[in-house]
Design a protein around this motif. Structure first.
Motif, PDB file in Angstrom:
ATOM      1  N   PHE A  24       7.860   2.446   5.106  1.00  0.00           N
ATOM      2  CA  PHE A  24       7.810   3.048   3.818  1.00  0.00           C
ATOM      3  C   PHE A  24       8.800   3.446   2.552  1.00  0.00           C
ATOM      4  O   PHE A  24       8.808   3.129   1.556  1.00  0.00           O
ATOM      5  CB  PHE A  24       6.878   3.996   4.485  1.00  0.00           C
ATOM      6  CG  PHE A  24       6.253   5.071   3.092  1.00  0.00           C
ATOM      7  CD1 PHE A  24       7.731   6.283   2.979  1.00  0.00           C
ATOM      8  CD2 PHE A  24       5.442   4.941   2.105  1.00  0.00           C
ATOM      9  CE1 PHE A  24       7.309   6.758   1.858  1.00  0.00           C
ATOM     10  CE2 PHE A  24       5.045   5.616   1.334  1.00  0.00           C
ATOM     11  CZ  PHE A  24       6.096   6.986   0.927  1.00  0.00           C
ATOM     12  N   TRP A  25      10.358   3.206   3.321  1.00  0.00           N
ATOM     13  CA  TRP A  25      11.165   3.771   2.125  1.00  0.00           C
ATOM     14  C   TRP A  25      11.453   3.187   1.665  1.00  0.00           C
ATOM     15  O   TRP A  25      12.410   2.969   0.893  1.00  0.00           O
ATOM     16  CB  TRP A  25      12.094   4.766   3.718  1.00  0.00           C
ATOM     17  CG  TRP A  25      11.999   6.320   4.320  1.00  0.00           C
ATOM     18  CD1 TRP A  25      11.781   6.962   5.444  1.00  0.00           C
ATOM     19  CD2 TRP A  25      11.695   7.523   3.383  1.00  0.00           C
ATOM     20  NE1 TRP A  25      10.959   7.399   5.661  1.00  0.00           N
ATOM     21  CE2 TRP A  25      10.925   8.021   3.829  1.00  0.00           C
ATOM     22  CE3 TRP A  25      11.669   7.435   1.596  1.00  0.00           C
ATOM     23  CZ2 TRP A  25      10.830   9.597   4.007  1.00  0.00           C
ATOM     24  CZ3 TRP A  25      11.421   8.920   1.135  1.00  0.00           C
ATOM     25  CH2 TRP A  25      10.425  10.010   2.405  1.00  0.00           C
ATOM     26  N   LEU A  27      10.331  -0.030   1.158  1.00  0.00           N
ATOM     27  CA  LEU A  27       9.514   0.078  -0.346  1.00  0.00           C
ATOM     28  C   LEU A  27       9.874   0.749  -1.316  1.00  0.00           C
ATOM     29  O   LEU A  27       9.208   0.277  -2.872  1.00  0.00           O
ATOM     30  CB  LEU A  27       8.273  -0.377   0.206  1.00  0.00           C
ATOM     31  CG  LEU A  27       7.867  -1.181   1.091  1.00  0.00           C
ATOM     32  CD1 LEU A  27       5.709  -1.273   1.419  1.00  0.00           C
ATOM     33  CD2 LEU A  27       7.864  -2.692   0.117  1.00  0.00           C
ATOM     34  N   LEU A  28       9.723   1.827  -0.556  1.00  0.00           N
ATOM     35  CA  LEU A  28       9.986   3.224  -2.011  1.00  0.00           C
ATOM     36  C   LEU A  28      11.313   2.777  -3.053  1.00  0.00           C
ATOM     37  O   LEU A  28      11.651   2.876  -3.836  1.00  0.00           O
ATOM     38  CB  LEU A  28      10.280   4.664  -1.281  1.00  0.00           C
ATOM     39  CG  LEU A  28      10.391   5.688  -2.380  1.00  0.00           C
ATOM     40  CD1 LEU A  28       9.444   5.794  -3.237  1.00  0.00           C
ATOM     41  CD2 LEU A  28      10.132   7.011  -1.952  1.00  0.00           C
ATOM     42  N   LEU A  29      12.528   2.644  -1.910  1.00  0.00           N
ATOM     43  CA  LEU A  29      13.968   2.145  -2.425  1.00  0.00           C
ATOM     44  C   LEU A  29      13.724   1.382  -3.385  1.00  0.00           C
ATOM     45  O   LEU A  29      14.076   0.870  -4.305  1.00  0.00           O
ATOM     46  CB  LEU A  29      14.999   2.386  -1.494  1.00  0.00           C
ATOM     47  CG  LEU A  29      14.895   4.055  -1.125  1.00  0.00           C
ATOM     48  CD1 LEU A  29      16.240   3.598   0.433  1.00  0.00           C
ATOM     49  CD2 LEU A  29      15.985   4.732  -2.025  1.00  0.00           C
ATOM     50  N   GLY A  31      11.003  -0.020  -4.918  1.00  0.00           N
ATOM     51  CA  GLY A  31      10.357  -0.359  -5.960  1.00  0.00           C
ATOM     52  C   GLY A  31      11.077   0.744  -7.205  1.00  0.00           C
ATOM     53  O   GLY A  31      11.151  -0.312  -8.682  1.00  0.00           O
ATOM     54  N   ILE A  32      11.312   1.782  -7.335  1.00  0.00           N
ATOM     55  CA  ILE A  32      12.677   2.277  -7.422  1.00  0.00           C
ATOM     56  C   ILE A  32      13.504   1.509  -8.376  1.00  0.00           C
ATOM     57  O   ILE A  32      14.251   1.463  -9.477  1.00  0.00           O
ATOM     58  CB  ILE A  32      13.012   4.012  -6.797  1.00  0.00           C
ATOM     59  CG1 ILE A  32      11.883   4.646  -6.891  1.00  0.00           C
ATOM     60  CG2 ILE A  32      14.220   4.726  -7.939  1.00  0.00           C
ATOM     61  CD1 ILE A  32      12.220   6.121  -5.575  1.00  0.00           C
ATOM     62  N   SER A  78       5.214   0.086  -7.319  1.00  0.00           N
ATOM     63  CA  SER A  78       4.514   1.466  -7.717  1.00  0.00           C
ATOM     64  C   SER A  78       3.490   1.857  -7.591  1.00  0.00           C
ATOM     65  O   SER A  78       3.347   3.185  -7.047  1.00  0.00           O
ATOM     66  CB  SER A  78       5.158   0.973  -9.950  1.00  0.00           C
ATOM     67  OG  SER A  78       4.728   0.347 -10.040  1.00  0.00           O
ATOM     68  N   ARG A  80       1.103   0.867  -5.040  1.00  0.00           N
ATOM     69  CA  ARG A  80       1.632   1.063  -3.645  1.00  0.00           C
ATOM     70  C   ARG A  80       1.779   2.730  -3.349  1.00  0.00           C
ATOM     71  O   ARG A  80       1.777   3.103  -2.072  1.00  0.00           O
ATOM     72  CB  ARG A  80       1.993   0.192  -2.986  1.00  0.00           C
ATOM     73  CG  ARG A  80       1.065  -0.968  -2.728  1.00  0.00           C
ATOM     74  CD  ARG A  80       1.522  -2.602  -2.386  1.00  0.00           C
ATOM     75  NE  ARG A  80       1.978  -1.693  -0.749  1.00  0.00           N
ATOM     76  CZ  ARG A  80       2.877  -2.424  -0.302  1.00  0.00           C
ATOM     77  NH1 ARG A  80       3.057  -3.444  -0.391  1.00  0.00           N
ATOM     78  NH2 ARG A  80       2.873  -2.353   1.808  1.00  0.00           N
ATOM     79  N   ILE A  81       3.512   3.001  -3.910  1.00  0.00           N
ATOM     80  CA  ILE A  81       3.165   4.946  -3.159  1.00  0.00           C
ATOM     81  C   ILE A  81       3.860   5.142  -4.593  1.00  0.00           C
ATOM     82  O   ILE A  81       4.037   6.524  -4.890  1.00  0.00           O
ATOM     83  CB  ILE A  81       5.339   4.000  -3.190  1.00  0.00           C
ATOM     84  CG1 ILE A  81       5.847   3.117  -5.309  1.00  0.00           C
ATOM     85  CG2 ILE A  81       6.072   2.719  -2.799  1.00  0.00           C
ATOM     86  CD1 ILE A  81       7.426   2.929  -4.979  1.00  0.00           C
ATOM     87  N   ASN A  82       2.594   4.914  -5.429  1.00  0.00           N
ATOM     88  CA  ASN A  82       2.173   6.563  -6.624  1.00  0.00           C
ATOM     89  C   ASN A  82       3.716   6.984  -7.156  1.00  0.00           C
ATOM     90  O   ASN A  82       3.565   7.928  -6.888  1.00  0.00           O
ATOM     91  CB  ASN A  82       1.204   7.061  -5.713  1.00  0.00           C
ATOM     92  CG  ASN A  82      -0.124   6.602  -5.285  1.00  0.00           C
ATOM     93  OD1 ASN A  82      -1.047   5.352  -5.768  1.00  0.00           O
ATOM     94  ND2 ASN A  82      -0.409   7.125  -3.579  1.00  0.00           N
ATOM     95  N   GLN A  83       4.149   6.046  -7.447  1.00  0.00           N
ATOM     96  CA  GLN A  83       5.266   6.625  -8.512  1.00  0.00           C
ATOM     97  C   GLN A  83       5.423   6.009  -9.656  1.00  0.00           C
ATOM     98  O   GLN A  83       4.964   5.523  -9.794  1.00  0.00           O
ATOM     99  CB  GLN A  83       6.673   5.923  -7.851  1.00  0.00           C
ATOM    100  CG  GLN A  83       6.741   6.410  -6.531  1.00  0.00           C
ATOM    101  CD  GLN A  83       7.152   8.008  -6.457  1.00  0.00           C
ATOM    102  OE1 GLN A  83       7.884   8.510  -7.056  1.00  0.00           O
ATOM    103  NE2 GLN A  83       6.951   8.582  -4.997  1.00  0.00           N
TER     104      GLN A  83
END
Length: 424
Positions: A24-25, A27-29, A31-32, A78, A80-83
């Protein structure tokens, strides 16, 4: 015991539920980072399109397709990670305006985007890039480049004279006497002081000064007698001390020089190889009498037929049978550049270019140019480097060296190269 194990199992389960997995982390990094990179590329592409001149097209089909595909990937990540990302504030700023294909500034037509500063809005990052980008300026036209180059040449010539004077003439008196300015002609309408150096274009310069002063309408209508004997031009030594100093301080002081050996040969050819009712009897007779062995009575009586070697012997003799003459006197002695600090130093080798540049600088009429016709003996060829070498080939090494020493300061001040390799 079973109860304790049950509690431990519930605690581990709670921790595992609350702690997000490593994927999860990642994918988050990812994506950002991808989103930031996409925004940066988008801003740069917008800026390039805004700065491009009219009519310029970019091969951007493939790139735009790649950017759209990249944006879809980033959008899915984005989602998927709701950002969400917020755009930064924007301020109106005038777009960078580039010159058109002719490099000429065109006035904006009514309704064009150049009239509306807010018609194109850019981000703060865009504005920062504009501030740090080099400003594109239209190239200077050829006349401006030529003027700048000639101004640089003049500054270099003045600097060399100052350096030579500082090295060799630092102890001279700074008092300006009438004798120091006796060769300078005055043209008050355009505020010009011209120092006469014979055999360096001085006859035609006097014609130019006469036109500037209103004495004549054209240089073509001024003959040899009017130039040299009618006294249409004033000399600086004809004014009182106050008038001399005022003009030296406020007028453009002009000096034109020539390669010393070439100027010397030109003077010899003009005064001794052509019929001359003054130089043959006044200079020719004593020169032949002193330096020619077994001279004929005809030569002693007329003074005609002086050879170049006899003339050089006279020039280098500290006990000359007859005095010096302005036609072969060194320019350093005629015009005193260490005293007068000339504003413009021209050369015969670049005469047309220097002369016309000077005329524009002093505000001369547009139709006035430096005349090209030959004074004195119009049928004789102009003295060139080849002709000069022919005459100096009649001298030995010692005589050439002494002639070079005679004009040594002219060679230094006006940055002329040694004419022969065997000189020191």
């Amino acid at each position: 015991m079973l109860f304790v194990d049950f509690l431990r199992g519930r605690r581990r389960l709670r921790v595992s539920v609350c702690k997000p997995p490593c994927s999860f982390w990642f994918l988050l990094l990812f994506g950002i980072g991808g989103l930031v990179l996409f925004i940066h590329l988008q801003d740069l592409s917008d800026m390039v399109l805004q700065q491009a001149p009219a009519g310029v097209k970019f091969r951007g089909t493939t790139q735009s397709r790649q950017c759209s595909q990249f944006s879809e990937v980033v959008g899915s990540i984005s989602a998927r990670i709701n950002q969400h990302s917020e755009e930064s504030d924007v301020d109106p700023i005038s777009p960078m305006q580039l010159p058109d294909s002719q490099w000429k500034r065109q006035a904006a037509t009514p309704g064009s985007r150049e009239h509306d500063p807010g018609s194109q809005r850019v981000t703060k990052r865009h504005r920062k890039l504009l501030k740090t980008s080099p400003v594109l300026r239209p190239p200077t036209n050829s006349s401006q480049l030529s003027s700048r180059r000639l101004s640089d040449v003049q500054e270099s010539r003045r600097r060399i004279v100052r350096e030579v004077c500082g090295k060799y003439r630092s102890n001279i008196s700074r008092t300006i006497t009438p004798h120091l300015v006796s060769r300078i002609y005055v043209e008050d309408r355009h505020k010009v002081l011209y120092c006469e150096v014979p055999k360096a274009g001085c006859s035609n310069w006097k014609r130019v000064l006469m036109v500037l002063a209103g004495v004549a309408n054209s240089t073509q209508e001024i003959n040899h007698v009017a130039v040299h004997y009618d006294n249409h031009l004033k000399r600086l030594d004809s004014f009182d001390r106050q008038g001399i100093n005022k003009r030296l301080e406020t007028y453009t002081k002009v000096l034109f020089v020539r390669e010393p050996m070439e100027r010397l040969v030109s003077a010899f050819r003009d005064k001794f190889e052509s019929p001359n009712s003054y130089y043959h009897p006044v200079f020719g007779k004593p020169i032949i009498s002193k330096y020619r062995v077994n001279a004929s009575q005809t030569a002693l009586k007329t003074g005609s037929g002086v050879t170049f070697r006899e003339f050089i012997h006279y020039l280098l003799d500290v006990h000359r049978p007859v005095g010096m003459d302005i036609h072969w006197e060194a320019a350093d002695q005629l015009c005193s550049p260490c005293h007068l600090h000339y504003d413009f130093i021209g050369k015969v080798e670049t005469l047309e270019e220097d002369a016309n540049f000077l005329l524009r600088k002093i505000g001369a009429p547009e139709d006035l140019t430096y005349p090209s016709f030959k004074d004195g003996n119009p049928k004789a060829a102009r003295t060139s480097t080849q002709i000069t070498q022919h005459y100096f080939s009649q001298l030995n090494v010692s005589e050439r060296q002494r002639a070079y020493d005679f004009y040594y300061m002219d060679y230094l001040m006006f940055n002329y190269s040694k004419p022969y390799k065997d000189l020191y």
